[in-house]
Design a protein around this motif. Structure first.
Motif, mmCIF file in Angstrom:
data_model
loop_
_atom_site.group_PDB
_atom_site.id
_atom_site.type_symbol
_atom_site.label_atom_id
_atom_site.label_comp_id
_atom_site.label_asym_id
_atom_site.label_seq_id
_atom_site.Cartn_x
_atom_site.Cartn_y
_atom_site.Cartn_z
ATOM 1 N N VAL A 4 0.870 -1.173 0.000
ATOM 2 C CA VAL A 4 0.000 0.000 0.000
ATOM 3 C C VAL A 4 0.904 1.219 0.000
ATOM 4 O O VAL A 4 1.906 1.264 0.711
ATOM 5 N N TYR A 5 0.547 2.199 -0.805
ATOM 6 C CA TYR A 5 1.353 3.405 -0.938
ATOM 7 C C TYR A 5 0.578 4.622 -0.451
ATOM 8 O O TYR A 5 -0.646 4.664 -0.540
ATOM 9 N N LYS A 6 1.304 5.592 0.026
ATOM 10 C CA LYS A 6 0.751 6.886 0.398
ATOM 11 C C LYS A 6 1.515 7.919 -0.415
ATOM 12 O O LYS A 6 2.675 7.713 -0.772
ATOM 13 N N SER A 7 0.887 9.045 -0.713
ATOM 14 C CA SER A 7 1.587 10.090 -1.471
ATOM 15 C C SER A 7 1.523 11.425 -0.737
ATOM 16 O O SER A 7 0.610 11.669 0.052
ATOM 17 N N ILE A 8 2.526 12.236 -0.996
ATOM 18 C CA ILE A 8 2.575 13.599 -0.472
ATOM 19 C C ILE A 8 2.963 14.518 -1.629
ATOM 20 O O ILE A 8 3.544 14.074 -2.621
ATOM 21 N N GLU A 9 2.628 15.784 -1.497
ATOM 22 C CA GLU A 9 3.038 16.781 -2.488
ATOM 23 C C GLU A 9 4.022 17.753 -1.843
ATOM 24 O O GLU A 9 3.802 18.204 -0.712
ATOM 25 N N LEU A 10 5.091 18.039 -2.570
ATOM 26 C CA LEU A 10 6.136 18.955 -2.108
ATOM 27 C C LEU A 10 6.506 19.900 -3.238
ATOM 28 O O LEU A 10 6.301 19.577 -4.410
ATOM 29 N N VAL A 11 7.091 21.035 -2.896
ATOM 30 C CA VAL A 11 7.652 21.948 -3.887
ATOM 31 C C VAL A 11 9.144 22.063 -3.615
ATOM 32 O O VAL A 11 9.552 22.516 -2.543
ATOM 33 N N GLY A 12 9.950 21.625 -4.578
ATOM 34 C CA GLY A 12 11.401 21.770 -4.496
ATOM 35 C C GLY A 12 11.812 23.065 -5.172
ATOM 36 O O GLY A 12 11.230 23.458 -6.190
ATOM 37 N N VAL A 13 12.819 23.728 -4.614
ATOM 38 C CA VAL A 13 13.275 25.019 -5.129
ATOM 39 C C VAL A 13 14.775 24.956 -5.354
ATOM 40 O O VAL A 13 15.517 24.435 -4.519
ATOM 41 N N SER A 14 15.215 25.511 -6.490
ATOM 42 C CA SER A 14 16.637 25.548 -6.813
ATOM 43 C C SER A 14 16.951 26.817 -7.590
ATOM 44 O O SER A 14 16.134 27.304 -8.368
ATOM 45 N N GLY A 15 18.149 27.318 -7.419
ATOM 46 C CA GLY A 15 18.629 28.435 -8.216
ATOM 47 C C GLY A 15 19.310 27.981 -9.493
ATOM 48 O O GLY A 15 19.732 28.801 -10.308
ATOM 49 N N GLN A 16 19.404 26.640 -9.693
ATOM 50 C CA GLN A 16 20.144 26.090 -10.825
ATOM 51 C C GLN A 16 19.269 25.598 -11.971
ATOM 52 O O GLN A 16 19.510 25.928 -13.126
ATOM 53 N N SER A 17 18.276 24.735 -11.652
ATOM 54 C CA SER A 17 17.491 24.118 -12.723
ATOM 55 C C SER A 17 16.236 23.453 -12.167
ATOM 56 O O SER A 17 16.124 23.218 -10.954
ATOM 57 N N PHE A 18 15.321 23.098 -13.076
ATOM 58 C CA PHE A 18 14.141 22.333 -12.691
ATOM 59 C C PHE A 18 14.562 20.955 -12.175
ATOM 60 O O PHE A 18 14.035 20.455 -11.187
ATOM 61 N N ASP A 19 15.519 20.330 -12.856
ATOM 62 C CA ASP A 19 16.012 19.020 -12.452
ATOM 63 C C ASP A 19 16.533 19.054 -11.018
ATOM 64 O O ASP A 19 16.217 18.183 -10.204
ATOM 65 N N GLU A 20 17.322 20.042 -10.695
ATOM 66 C CA GLU A 20 17.865 20.160 -9.336
ATOM 67 C C GLU A 20 16.746 20.419 -8.329
ATOM 68 O O GLU A 20 16.796 19.919 -7.207
ATOM 69 N N ALA A 21 15.721 21.153 -8.705
ATOM 70 C CA ALA A 21 14.592 21.402 -7.804
ATOM 71 C C ALA A 21 13.880 20.092 -7.457
ATOM 72 O O ALA A 21 13.477 19.883 -6.308
ATOM 73 N N VAL A 22 13.739 19.188 -8.435
ATOM 74 C CA VAL A 22 13.151 17.871 -8.171
ATOM 75 C C VAL A 22 14.026 17.116 -7.179
ATOM 76 O O VAL A 22 13.544 16.534 -6.205
#
Length: 71
Positions: A4-22
Motif C-alpha cells: 500500500v502506498y501513500k503520497s505527499i506533495e512537495l515543492v522543491g526550489v533551486s537556483g540552478q534548474s528544474f532538475d535540481e529542484a526535483v
C-alpha cells in the motif's frame, strides 16, 4: 506480496534548474520518510528578476510504501 502506498506533495526550489529542484524535494523527503518509490512532476514555474530566471520551482507528488505486512 501486496503493498500500500501513500503520497505527499512537495515543492522543491533551486537556483540552478528544474532538475535540481526535483532532486531537492526528493532529498528532503528522504530525510524524514522511508520507502520512497515514485514521483510525478505536477507543475513547474520559475521566478524572474531583472530579466533573468532566479529560481526554479517544481511541484512533485512522491509515493512511498507503508511499513508492515499488507499495510
Amino acid at each position: 506480496m501486496t503493498e500500500v502506498y501513500k503520497s505527499i506533495e512537495l515543492v522543491g526550489v533551486s537556483g540552478q534548474s528544474f532538475d535540481e529542484a526535483v532532486r531537492v524535494a526528493v532529498r528532503r523527503a528522504g530525510e524524514s520518510m522511508r520507502n520512497l518509490q515514485w514521483l510525478e512532476v505536477l507543475d513547474q514555474r520559475a521566478y524572474i528578476a531583472g530579466g533573468d530566471v532566479r529560481e526554479f520551482q517544481v511541484k512533485v507528488r512522491i509515493w512511498f510504501a507503508l511499513d508492515g505486512p499488507d499495510a
